[in-house]
Write a protein that holds these residues in place. Sequence first.
Motif, PDB file in Angstrom:
ATOM      1  N   ASP A 251       0.811  -1.219   0.000  1.00 31.71           N
ATOM      2  CA  ASP A 251       0.000   0.000   0.000  1.00 31.71           C
ATOM      3  C   ASP A 251       0.843   1.267   0.000  1.00 31.71           C
ATOM      4  O   ASP A 251       0.296   2.372  -0.095  1.00 31.71           O
ATOM      5  N   SER A 252       2.172   1.142   0.101  1.00 28.27           N
ATOM      6  CA  SER A 252       3.021   2.333   0.204  1.00 28.27           C
ATOM      7  C   SER A 252       2.846   3.267  -0.987  1.00 28.27           C
ATOM      8  O   SER A 252       2.771   4.488  -0.832  1.00 28.27           O
ATOM      9  N   ARG A 253       2.768   2.716  -2.189  1.00 30.64           N
ATOM     10  CA  ARG A 253       2.594   3.569  -3.365  1.00 30.64           C
ATOM     11  C   ARG A 253       1.274   4.326  -3.276  1.00 30.64           C
ATOM     12  O   ARG A 253       1.200   5.517  -3.627  1.00 30.64           O
ATOM     13  N   ARG A 254       0.237   3.657  -2.801  1.00 28.82           N
ATOM     14  CA  ARG A 254      -1.066   4.312  -2.695  1.00 28.82           C
ATOM     15  C   ARG A 254      -1.025   5.416  -1.640  1.00 28.82           C
ATOM     16  O   ARG A 254      -1.655   6.464  -1.813  1.00 28.82           O
ATOM     17  N   LEU A 255      -0.306   5.162  -0.548  1.00 32.73           N
ATOM     18  CA  LEU A 255      -0.164   6.202   0.467  1.00 32.73           C
ATOM     19  C   LEU A 255       0.554   7.419  -0.099  1.00 32.73           C
ATOM     20  O   LEU A 255       0.206   8.564   0.215  1.00 32.73           O
ATOM     21  N   ARG A 256       1.549   7.185  -0.935  1.00 35.78           N
ATOM     22  CA  ARG A 256       2.250   8.301  -1.567  1.00 35.78           C
ATOM     23  C   ARG A 256       1.323   9.048  -2.511  1.00 35.78           C
ATOM     24  O   ARG A 256       1.263  10.278  -2.504  1.00 35.78           O
ATOM     25  N   ASP A 257       0.565   8.302  -3.315  1.00 29.32           N
ATOM     26  CA  ASP A 257      -0.308   8.943  -4.309  1.00 29.32           C
ATOM     27  C   ASP A 257      -1.426   9.746  -3.640  1.00 29.32           C
ATOM     28  O   ASP A 257      -1.890  10.750  -4.194  1.00 29.32           O
ATOM     29  N   LEU A 258      -1.875   9.284  -2.481  1.00 29.06           N
ATOM     30  CA  LEU A 258      -2.954   9.968  -1.758  1.00 29.06           C
ATOM     31  C   LEU A 258      -2.397  10.865  -0.657  1.00 29.06           C
ATOM     32  O   LEU A 258      -3.111  11.236   0.274  1.00 29.06           O
ATOM     33  N   GLY A 259      -1.136  11.229  -0.769  1.00 32.11           N
ATOM     34  CA  GLY A 259      -0.457  11.945   0.307  1.00 32.11           C
ATOM     35  C   GLY A 259      -1.111  13.228   0.738  1.00 32.11           C
ATOM     36  O   GLY A 259      -1.011  13.623   1.902  1.00 32.11           O
ATOM     37  N   ASP A 260      -1.830  13.901  -0.176  1.00 25.92           N
ATOM     38  CA  ASP A 260      -2.458  15.169   0.204  1.00 25.92           C
ATOM     39  C   ASP A 260      -3.779  14.965   0.940  1.00 25.92           C
ATOM     40  O   ASP A 260      -4.406  15.938   1.350  1.00 25.92           O
ATOM     41  N   ARG A 261      -4.189  13.708   1.124  1.00 23.43           N
ATOM     42  CA  ARG A 261      -5.444  13.438   1.840  1.00 23.43           C
ATOM     43  C   ARG A 261      -5.239  12.534   3.058  1.00 23.43           C
ATOM     44  O   ARG A 261      -6.180  11.907   3.536  1.00 23.43           O
ATOM     45  N   ILE A 262      -4.021  12.485   3.545  1.00 25.61           N
ATOM     46  CA  ILE A 262      -3.722  11.735   4.756  1.00 25.61           C
ATOM     47  C   ILE A 262      -3.276  12.731   5.816  1.00 25.61           C
ATOM     48  O   ILE A 262      -2.401  13.565   5.587  1.00 25.61           O
ATOM     49  N   LEU A 263      -3.922  12.668   6.989  1.00 22.73           N
ATOM     50  CA  LEU A 263      -3.721  13.641   8.056  1.00 22.73           C
ATOM     51  C   LEU A 263      -3.209  12.929   9.304  1.00 22.73           C
ATOM     52  O   LEU A 263      -3.639  11.820   9.625  1.00 22.73           O
TER      53      LEU A 263
END
Length: 306
Positions: A251-263
């Motif tokens: 899931d690391s790539r997905r976390l990077r891609d969604l980085g602006d929506r993780i708080l």
Amino acid sequence: MCEPNDSEPTPSDDDRRSDVDAVTRFRTDHGLERIIDVHTHFMPKSVMDKVWAYFDSAGPLTGVAWPIQYRHDEDVRLDRLRSYGVYAFTSMIYPHKPDMAAWLNQWAVEFAARNPDCLHTSTFCPEPGAAGYVADSLAAGTRVFKSHIQVGDYDPNDPLLDGVWGQIQDAGVPVVIHCGSGPAPGRFTGPDRIESLMARYPRLPLIIAHMGMPEYAPFLDLADRYESVMLDTTMAFTDFIGDMAPSDPADSRRLRDLGDRILFGSDFPNIPYPYVHALDAVARLGLGDDWIRGVCHHNAARVFGL
């Protein structure tokens, strides 16, 4: 079970200094001037005492020993957060039964007035009158709502909440929602009901608490489909939760891609480890300092207009 006292223990100066210094080093190492923590708990003392007693008893919604790391008086807890460089935080309140949310909301109005660095927090549950007191909360300037599907034991698609979700969607006020099935599943937890909710309210600004653990991937799927869906890091990726709800390195790539929506969220004070570990757990994902700064500050600053 530990019985609540009139006054909780005060940490020693050495313990406080060591704890704060560890967070200060983290901020320095990653170029973070300040932190925004979207998942902290401040409640009326009678409610917080009951929450702590529940954790002490390893109740069925936790199922494991859960020593509260920051069991201190409210003013001590506030001072500690501010000493970390946290300049905005929440008072995550939630009812475990009907006829409780409106009272909690009134307490939260007063708490936010006394502590302007707290993002004014409100809550709700499915009950007659919920739409009315949510309207009152919005009029009073609430900045964020808390929904706890597990503790409240309710379906987010309950018809009694139709007026609630519609108002919140129109107002664009985020809802931190505990809807994943960790640390123990509830009758209404899991991604399917949230998927149904988003199909009905596709602009609803949800912040999925705890990254939706243990159903990380399905909640990331929801964030892929709905631009208003965000996730908070609360307890995710920590050593404490690792065996119960391990994350998938894929899931690391997905976390990077969604980085602006993780708080960033910590669950302070109700965590069984030092505050810095919540930050270290984010950093050791290895997604870079820009990503860390976004998660720990920039994204929440954008969402809340800070």
